[in-house]
Design an enzyme around this catalytic site. Structure first.
Site, PDB file in Angstrom:
ATOM      1  N   ASP A  71     -67.771 -56.888 -20.042  1.00  0.00           N
ATOM      2  CA  ASP A  71     -66.463 -56.431 -19.549  1.00  0.00           C
ATOM      3  C   ASP A  71     -65.796 -55.541 -20.607  1.00  0.00           C
ATOM      4  O   ASP A  71     -64.648 -55.739 -20.967  1.00  0.00           O
ATOM      5  CB  ASP A  71     -65.572 -57.634 -19.230  1.00  0.00           C
ATOM      6  CG  ASP A  71     -64.396 -57.271 -18.331  1.00  0.00           C
ATOM      7  OD1 ASP A  71     -64.458 -56.215 -17.647  1.00  0.00           O
ATOM      8  OD2 ASP A  71     -63.412 -58.039 -18.303  1.00  0.00           O
ATOM      9  N   ASP A 131     -80.522 -67.814 -19.982  1.00  0.00           N
ATOM     10  CA  ASP A 131     -81.914 -67.822 -19.501  1.00  0.00           C
ATOM     11  C   ASP A 131     -82.083 -67.127 -18.156  1.00  0.00           C
ATOM     12  O   ASP A 131     -83.124 -67.201 -17.537  1.00  0.00           O
ATOM     13  CB  ASP A 131     -82.431 -69.261 -19.397  1.00  0.00           C
ATOM     14  CG  ASP A 131     -81.610 -70.102 -18.417  1.00  0.00           C
ATOM     15  OD1 ASP A 131     -80.478 -69.692 -18.089  1.00  0.00           O
ATOM     16  OD2 ASP A 131     -82.106 -71.161 -18.003  1.00  0.00           O
TER      17      ASP A 131
END
Length: 206
Positions: free
Chosen positions: A56, A84
């Protein structure tokens, strides 16, 4: 006890766009903000013990101290993306600065942050807001200039668009356009962006 650093200047967004916090910014200060912010992202991507993707990157998340030294903030999205997993079904973040590839396939990568940083550079050199609602005319305007091989002089902030600065501003715009390439593989890494910005900064100091 929680200890926070007080960031007196607020965010880069405030300094660029908010009338009550807006300040004059010469090109050297703007270039320094861009260089140091790029350093921070490059460190997160390739030098931190565990790779960190911000997700962001935008002026509101770049805070400035008294000397206009930037501090990258708000890592909420990077925490929401599981380490992951490469893809997410819930694309989150500010659409104005969001990598279109991430938006389409939900895969956040280092190059997603690179795209967002390209938009930030354009805001810094134009002092115009990037917006999502009108198909991001700021990004579109710069990309069209690049496509048509035209100078983007009219898009630069008049405060810094002086004769002696135009070549450097054109180079900065070129770096930003490279970050905005829709072909992810053709975008530079943040380390590459830092190298180009440092070369630019050294030429400025000569």
């Amino acid at each position: 006890m929680l200890v926070y650093e007080f960031i007196s200047k607020g965010s880069l967004h405030d300094i660029l766009h908010e009338s009550d916090k807006r300040e004059p910014l010469n090109l050297d200060v703007r270039l320094s903000i861009v260089v140091e912010s790029a350093h921070g992202l490059a460190y997160m991507h390739s030098q931190a013990h565990t790779k960190i993707l911000h997700g962001d990157v935008k002026p509101a998340n770049i805070l400035l101290d008294d000397n206009f030294v930037p501090k990258i903030s708000d890592f909420g999205i990077s925490r929401l993306i599981a380490i992951d997993k490469e893809h997410t079904a819930n694309v989150i973040g500010d659409m104005t600065y969001m990598d279109p590839v991430y938006l389409q396939i939900g895969r956040l990568t280092e190059k997603s942050d690179v795209y967002s940083f390209g938009v930030v550079i354009l805001e810094v050199i134009s002092r115009k807001k990037a917006t999502h609602s009108d198909n991001n005319s700021l990004v579109t305007s710069f990309l069209e200039c690049h496509k048509e091989k035209k100078k983007a002089t009219e898009l630069f902030d008049k405060e810094i668009a002086t004769t002696g600065n135009l070549e450097l501003l054109d180079t900065l715009a070129g770096i930003a356009v490279g970050c905005l390439n829709l072909d992810v593989d053709q975008r530079p890494s943040m380390t590459d962006v830092v190298a180009r910005l440092l070369t630019l900064n050294r030429s400025r100091m000569v």
